[in-house]
Design an enzyme around this catalytic site. Structure first.
Site, PDB file in Angstrom:
ATOM      1  N   LEU A 122       0.838  -1.160  -0.005  1.00 21.73           N
ATOM      2  CA  LEU A 122       0.166  -0.192   0.009  1.00 21.73           C
ATOM      3  C   LEU A 122       0.933   1.311  -0.109  1.00 21.73           C
ATOM      4  CD1 LEU A 122      -3.186   0.850   1.714  1.00 21.73           C
ATOM      5  CD2 LEU A 122      -1.294   1.862   2.518  1.00 21.73           C
ATOM      6  N   HIS A 123       0.371   2.256  -0.556  1.00 27.27           N
ATOM      7  CA  HIS A 123       1.181   3.471  -0.786  1.00 27.27           C
ATOM      8  C   HIS A 123      -0.024   4.525  -1.197  1.00 27.27           C
ATOM      9  CE1 HIS A 123       1.512   1.608  -4.538  1.00 27.27           C
ATOM     10  NE2 HIS A 123       1.913   2.930  -5.300  1.00 27.27           N
ATOM     11  N   GLN A 124       0.012   5.821  -0.557  1.00 23.58           N
ATOM     12  CA  GLN A 124      -0.693   6.804  -0.880  1.00 23.58           C
ATOM     13  C   GLN A 124      -0.029   7.964  -1.637  1.00 23.58           C
ATOM     14  OE1 GLN A 124      -4.250   8.232   1.111  1.00 23.58           O
ATOM     15  NE2 GLN A 124      -2.972   9.721   1.854  1.00 23.58           N
TER      16      GLN A 124
END
Length: 185
Positions: free
Chosen positions: A143-145
């Protein structure tokens, strides 16, 4: 111009005919297009986000480190200052974050916006995450924003016609500016 005044156009093997267009070459993007160094499945060993945390901040393009997440520049940015907030823990799905990870991810996102405003005065931001390959996640297993600074008119003919994004600053320079401002914020 008469025919005698015009420069002779010579076709070279593999080069093509000169057409007076200027070209911006971005060969580094081929690694992204071809999916080189992308992890397969949920394998932690091949995950670039997991590998980055062992590197020096400047080499890894890490802007800031927190307790549970870190901010890193995107190697293939949409705009200058495009960074990602990434949990240290190898987790794929947003609901899998702990409450503490969720809070720090949100706080880092806020700080990234504040820092970008102080460094380059963007007019707005695109903020978000792509969950799963089908939703556009380049590295779906971790996950990465994304935090993408935006300016009026920043999407011009280059990406539309030339499939090229012109970035006026090297990633190392951008990282240095954001890291300094992050420490001062």
């Amino acid at each position: 111009m008469t025919g005698a005044d015009q420069p002779e156009l010579v076709e070279q093997e593999g080069v093509g005919i000169p057409d007076a267009l200027q070209r911006l070459w971005t060969p580094h993007r081929m690694a992204y297009i071809r999916g080189q160094h992308k992890p397969v499945g949920d394998d932690v060993d091949g995950c670039p986000f997991c590998a980055l945390i062992a590197l020096d901040d400047a080499d890894a393009l890490i802007v800031a480190r927190g307790s549970l997440v870190y901010g890193v520049l995107n190697l293939y940015p949409y705009n200058p200052g495009h960074l990602m907030v990434v949990p240290y823990r190898h987790v794929a799905d947003y609901p899998e974050l702990t409450a503490a990870e969720t809070v720090e991810l949100a706080e880092f996102t806020q700080r990234a916006m504040t820092v970008a405003r102080s460094v380059s005065a963007p007019h707005g931001f695109n903020i978000g995450m792509n969950q799963g390959v089908i939703a556009g996640a380049g590295i779906a297993a971790h996950l990465h924003q994304h935090v993408v600074p935006r300016w009026g008119g920043d999407s011009n003919f280059m990406p539309v016609v030339g499939h090229t994004k012109v970035l006026p600053q090297l990633l190392g320079e951008t990282r240095a500016l954001l890291a300094k401002a992050w420490d001062e914020a």
